[in-house]
Design a protein around this motif. Sequence first.
Motif, PDB file in Angstrom:
ATOM      1  N   LYS A  46     -10.465   4.928   3.038  1.00 44.71           N
ATOM      2  CA  LYS A  46     -10.141   3.555   2.682  1.00 44.71           C
ATOM      3  C   LYS A  46      -8.635   3.395   2.478  1.00 44.71           C
ATOM      4  CE  LYS A  46     -14.587   3.353   0.487  1.00 44.71           C
ATOM      5  NZ  LYS A  46     -15.269   3.817  -0.746  1.00 44.71           N
ATOM      6  N   SER A  47      -8.125   2.304   2.974  1.00 47.14           N
ATOM      7  CA  SER A  47      -6.716   2.038   2.723  1.00 47.14           C
ATOM      8  C   SER A  47      -6.556   1.817   1.236  1.00 47.14           C
ATOM      9  CB  SER A  47      -6.262   0.808   3.511  1.00 47.14           C
ATOM     10  OG  SER A  47      -6.820  -0.355   2.959  1.00 47.14           O
ATOM     11  N   GLY A  48      -5.417   2.258   0.707  1.00 47.93           N
ATOM     12  CA  GLY A  48      -5.192   2.117  -0.717  1.00 47.93           C
ATOM     13  C   GLY A  48      -5.394   3.428  -1.452  1.00 47.93           C
ATOM     14  N   LEU A  49      -6.247   4.306  -0.930  1.00 53.17           N
ATOM     15  CA  LEU A  49      -6.397   5.611  -1.554  1.00 53.17           C
ATOM     16  C   LEU A  49      -5.222   6.496  -1.170  1.00 53.17           C
ATOM     17  CD1 LEU A  49     -10.200   6.377  -1.029  1.00 53.17           C
ATOM     18  CD2 LEU A  49      -9.037   5.655  -3.124  1.00 53.17           C
ATOM     19  N   LEU A  50      -4.876   7.413  -2.055  1.00 54.02           N
ATOM     20  CA  LEU A  50      -3.775   8.333  -1.778  1.00 54.02           C
ATOM     21  C   LEU A  50      -4.237   9.537  -0.947  1.00 54.02           C
ATOM     22  CD1 LEU A  50      -2.240   8.341  -5.377  1.00 54.02           C
ATOM     23  CD2 LEU A  50      -1.406   7.094  -3.391  1.00 54.02           C
ATOM     24  N   GLU A  57     -12.107   8.250  -6.737  1.00 56.22           N
ATOM     25  CA  GLU A  57     -12.061   8.737  -5.343  1.00 56.22           C
ATOM     26  C   GLU A  57     -10.812   9.581  -5.069  1.00 56.22           C
ATOM     27  OE1 GLU A  57     -13.852   6.977  -1.604  1.00 56.22           O
ATOM     28  OE2 GLU A  57     -13.413   5.163  -2.736  1.00 56.22           O
ATOM     29  N   ASP A  58      -9.698   9.301  -5.722  1.00 57.00           N
ATOM     30  CA  ASP A  58      -8.482  10.110  -5.532  1.00 57.00           C
ATOM     31  C   ASP A  58      -8.439  11.300  -6.490  1.00 57.00           C
ATOM     32  OD1 ASP A  58      -7.029   9.192  -3.353  1.00 57.00           O
ATOM     33  OD2 ASP A  58      -6.140   7.537  -4.482  1.00 57.00           O
ATOM     34  N   THR A  89      -6.264  -7.787  -2.883  1.00 57.55           N
ATOM     35  CA  THR A  89      -6.153  -6.340  -2.712  1.00 57.55           C
ATOM     36  C   THR A  89      -5.670  -5.707  -4.012  1.00 57.55           C
ATOM     37  OG1 THR A  89      -5.542  -6.710  -0.425  1.00 57.55           O
ATOM     38  CG2 THR A  89      -5.109  -4.517  -1.322  1.00 57.55           C
ATOM     39  N   LEU A  93       0.969  11.147  -5.955  1.00 57.21           N
ATOM     40  CA  LEU A  93      -0.308  11.284  -6.657  1.00 57.21           C
ATOM     41  C   LEU A  93      -0.075  11.603  -8.131  1.00 57.21           C
ATOM     42  CD1 LEU A  93      -3.474  11.606  -6.623  1.00 57.21           C
ATOM     43  CD2 LEU A  93      -3.046  14.055  -6.343  1.00 57.21           C
ATOM     44  N   GLN A 113       0.845  -1.192   0.000  1.00 56.82           N
ATOM     45  CA  GLN A 113       0.000   0.000   0.000  1.00 56.82           C
ATOM     46  C   GLN A 113       0.876   1.237   0.000  1.00 56.82           C
ATOM     47  OE1 GLN A 113      -3.260   0.256   0.001  1.00 56.82           O
ATOM     48  NE2 GLN A 113      -4.210  -1.429   1.138  1.00 56.82           N
ATOM     49  N   VAL A 147     -13.980  -1.033  -0.876  1.00 55.37           N
ATOM     50  CA  VAL A 147     -13.785  -0.807  -2.308  1.00 55.37           C
ATOM     51  C   VAL A 147     -13.312   0.629  -2.526  1.00 55.37           C
ATOM     52  CG1 VAL A 147     -14.877  -0.715  -4.597  1.00 55.37           C
ATOM     53  CG2 VAL A 147     -15.615  -2.436  -2.915  1.00 55.37           C
ATOM     54  N   MET A 148     -12.173   0.788  -3.240  1.00 59.96           N
ATOM     55  CA  MET A 148     -11.761   2.120  -3.692  1.00 59.96           C
ATOM     56  C   MET A 148     -12.559   2.408  -4.939  1.00 59.96           C
ATOM     57  SD  MET A 148      -7.616   1.714  -3.544  1.00 59.96           S
ATOM     58  CE  MET A 148      -7.443  -0.058  -3.834  1.00 59.96           C
ATOM     59  N   PRO A 208      -8.847   6.002  -8.559  1.00 60.84           N
ATOM     60  CA  PRO A 208      -8.561   4.830  -9.395  1.00 60.84           C
ATOM     61  C   PRO A 208      -9.353   4.888 -10.706  1.00 60.84           C
ATOM     62  CG  PRO A 208      -9.095   4.167  -7.127  1.00 60.84           C
ATOM     63  CD  PRO A 208      -9.383   5.623  -7.229  1.00 60.84           C
ATOM     64  N   CYS A 233      -9.918  -3.005  -1.661  1.00 58.91           N
ATOM     65  CA  CYS A 233      -8.908  -2.575  -0.676  1.00 58.91           C
ATOM     66  C   CYS A 233      -8.382  -3.750   0.117  1.00 58.91           C
ATOM     67  CB  CYS A 233      -9.503  -1.617   0.356  1.00 58.91           C
ATOM     68  SG  CYS A 233     -10.391  -0.227  -0.257  1.00 58.91           S
ATOM     69  N   MET A 234      -8.972  -4.923  -0.025  1.00 57.26           N
ATOM     70  CA  MET A 234      -8.681  -6.037   0.879  1.00 57.26           C
ATOM     71  C   MET A 234      -8.580  -7.333   0.091  1.00 57.26           C
ATOM     72  SD  MET A 234      -8.661  -4.992   4.051  1.00 57.26           S
ATOM     73  CE  MET A 234      -8.985  -3.394   4.820  1.00 57.26           C
TER      74      MET A 234
END
Lengths: 421, 421
Positions: free
Chosen positions: A383-387, B146-147, B104, B168, A311, B141-142, B50, B56-57
Amino acid sequence: MKTGFFNVLDVQSFIDRLRGFDHLPALQTPLDEAHGCVLAAPVVSPEDLPAADRSCMDGYAVRAADLFGTTEGNPAYLECTGTVSIERPADFSIAAGECAAIVTGALLPRGADAVVMVEHTQEMGAGTVEIRKSVAPHEHVMLRGEDAVQGQPALTAGTLLRAQEIGLLAALGVQTVHVHRRPRVGIFSTGDEVIPAHATPRPGQVRDVNSHALQAMARAAGAAVTCYGIVPDDEKALTAMLARTTAENDMVLLSGGSSVGTRDLTMAALDSLDGAAVINHGVAISPGKPLILASADGKGQRCAVWGLPGQVTSAQVVMFVLGIPFVHWLAGRRTPFDQSAWASRRAVLARNIASRQGREDYIRVRLHAEEDGRVTATPVTGKSGLLRTMLQAHGVVRIPAHSEGLDSGTQVDVLLFGGGY
Amino acid sequence: MKTGFFNVLDVQSFIDRLRGFDHLPALQTPLDEAHGCVLAAPVVSPEDLPAADRSCMDGYAVRAADLFGTTEGNPAYLECTGTVSIERPADFSIAAGECAAIVTGALLPRGADAVVMVEHTQEMGAGTVEIRKSVAPHEHVMLRGEDAVQGQPALTAGTLLRAQEIGLLAALGVQTVHVHRRPRVGIFSTGDEVIPAHATPRPGQVRDVNSHALQAMARAAGAAVTCYGIVPDDEKALTAMLARTTAENDMVLLSGGSSVGTRDLTMAALDSLDGAAVINHGVAISPGKPLILASADGKGQRCAVWGLPGQVTSAQVVMFVLGIPFVHWLAGRRTPFDQSAWASRRAVLARNIASRQGREDYIRVRLHAEEDGRVTATPVTGKSGLLRTMLQAHGVVRIPAHSEGLDSGTQVDVLLFGGGY
């Protein structure tokens, strides 16, 4: 090597293992390139600094004994026998009842032992000066050797060379210093789905973020960084890359794709790397638990291999909390893991933070200066994984392993990522 | 120019004058060289990040509606129709009552809208998976965008590029950025008694400290520094050096010998420099009161000329409190003078500090971690002109202009020089 153990270490034990690596050897380095480096040996002062007694003020050089009891209401009158300029020592001396005009930085004439500031004096004409204040011996005088004494250490081994230490060494005429050399850090990313930042991803592929973010962090910490690109999820390729990077660096940062398999692959590749030994496989820290640390035979000295979490945000937090201090450790700093000395900002927690006992939590927070002058710290969740969580955060708050969390309103020291907010 | 006024400014008014200089123009810069730089224009996202919904998992991609009311005591049973790997999107979709194993980072198969962590599941054989926990739609879920969202600003103008912003931009495939260019800072020392650090002083001479210390500070702040050496106390030589340095730099730091005459000479030299205008002559700050600020015609844009106090320690404090923030201002940072965002350390004052009203005092302090966990700040006192006070100090405590001082035991924010303690 043989990975006989898969031990999750608590953070302190992990830091103890990091301290098992040596500071890097020293290099003779030109003074102006040594800012931020650490002395590997004391600097013995080649001379006294100041080289002679000098005035700290504009005023009159006097004999303090002449002014005993002098006040506004009971002034003393001295005969001014000359003027001492900045660039040349006086060719006369001061006897009882005499003084000499002197500028800041000029050498004290013989016979004088103190300086009266010009504000407390008045020229009366015919060479007489009225003095309205007594002075102690050595008052407003920089004494010979007050900054450094010939033959004694001006700075000790382990001293970090900040601007002011550079200044002292320049004042002493020191032109090169014996400092621990800058760490060489090699970085690569792993994962079949990872592509270079300049490429266009097909569905399922992601661009390599870690090489760029980790490179920036390591460079800012003073390391010389080399990026080696991306290695697919293939044990042989990974082993080959580990062999190359560990031979060329003091610290290697590899960070996986986010798949579960990457970690096992890293362990397997370390297994087949000659001279490598896994030190730990997991740290009781969040984020960052899957951190792998190994040592490998470098050229002449051990290389530390860090298998960072896949991550990207976890990798950055681990790098901030443990990786950067380790770069500083390699560079010769003696206590880089002591967070009480890190740049921080006191703030009031704006929300409760829950934490699981048994691991150290680093909670990303966003700082905000309130209108009442307080600075508040709001946990950044997502959420983990997002920047975004790293983008929104200004730093982290540490929750110790024994704590279940912190209440809203608690005063916390936010460890700052740097760059203000 | 004509120096019509000799105004001592309060610190805030001085900062307002500094803000009168423009941020430097922008340059297109490769991403990996832009760490610490400031965006001069927004970065519009070229794509969604993304690019699609991703897990995310590690676990199972599901339809959240299928698990409504699911608990440990009331598990659900879904049919697992496939496995989604990290590098390739699924070629199947999820219907009601179905799920897919997923790692993940992998893309969510069509039909699925959430992920159940593997910890809350069990394979029952024959393709059936037991699920013991309900999930909300989009949980773990990403989501696409979202970023960053295609066509919208991913980062705004004025954003400082830290490691995470670099990350980023790498993720978005951005390879060059439009950032304010790095300030060019020219440095020289003045004074008949000042000699280069490599020379051996005759009595009365001192080595050039400021060129080295100020260079280190400006470089660490991100500037490109040129040192021009030493100019004697001669108006023509000073004017010629000012003409040269202001043409080649965005900011010029000149620091005098410690004699009174240097300041007048600087003013006279600025007077005879075409296109120069003195902005102030004195700031209500201690140390640093004799600070001169002027603007000069650079090539194409104004150059800020700083006449620093001759005292090397005063020069360093002024550089820390005002000069470095100004370097950051030139580099495009929007609020570099806001000390509440600076790196600091909360500490307990170990002694009273007296201060004169009407000026801002910056008291050098030494930090010490006490055995009870508190950090104490002890004022470092000593004769002005000695280097030791800066060597012993870890930072400064600000005493506002309206204050008469601070009592021992007060909690203070120590603005850190950096480098720990």
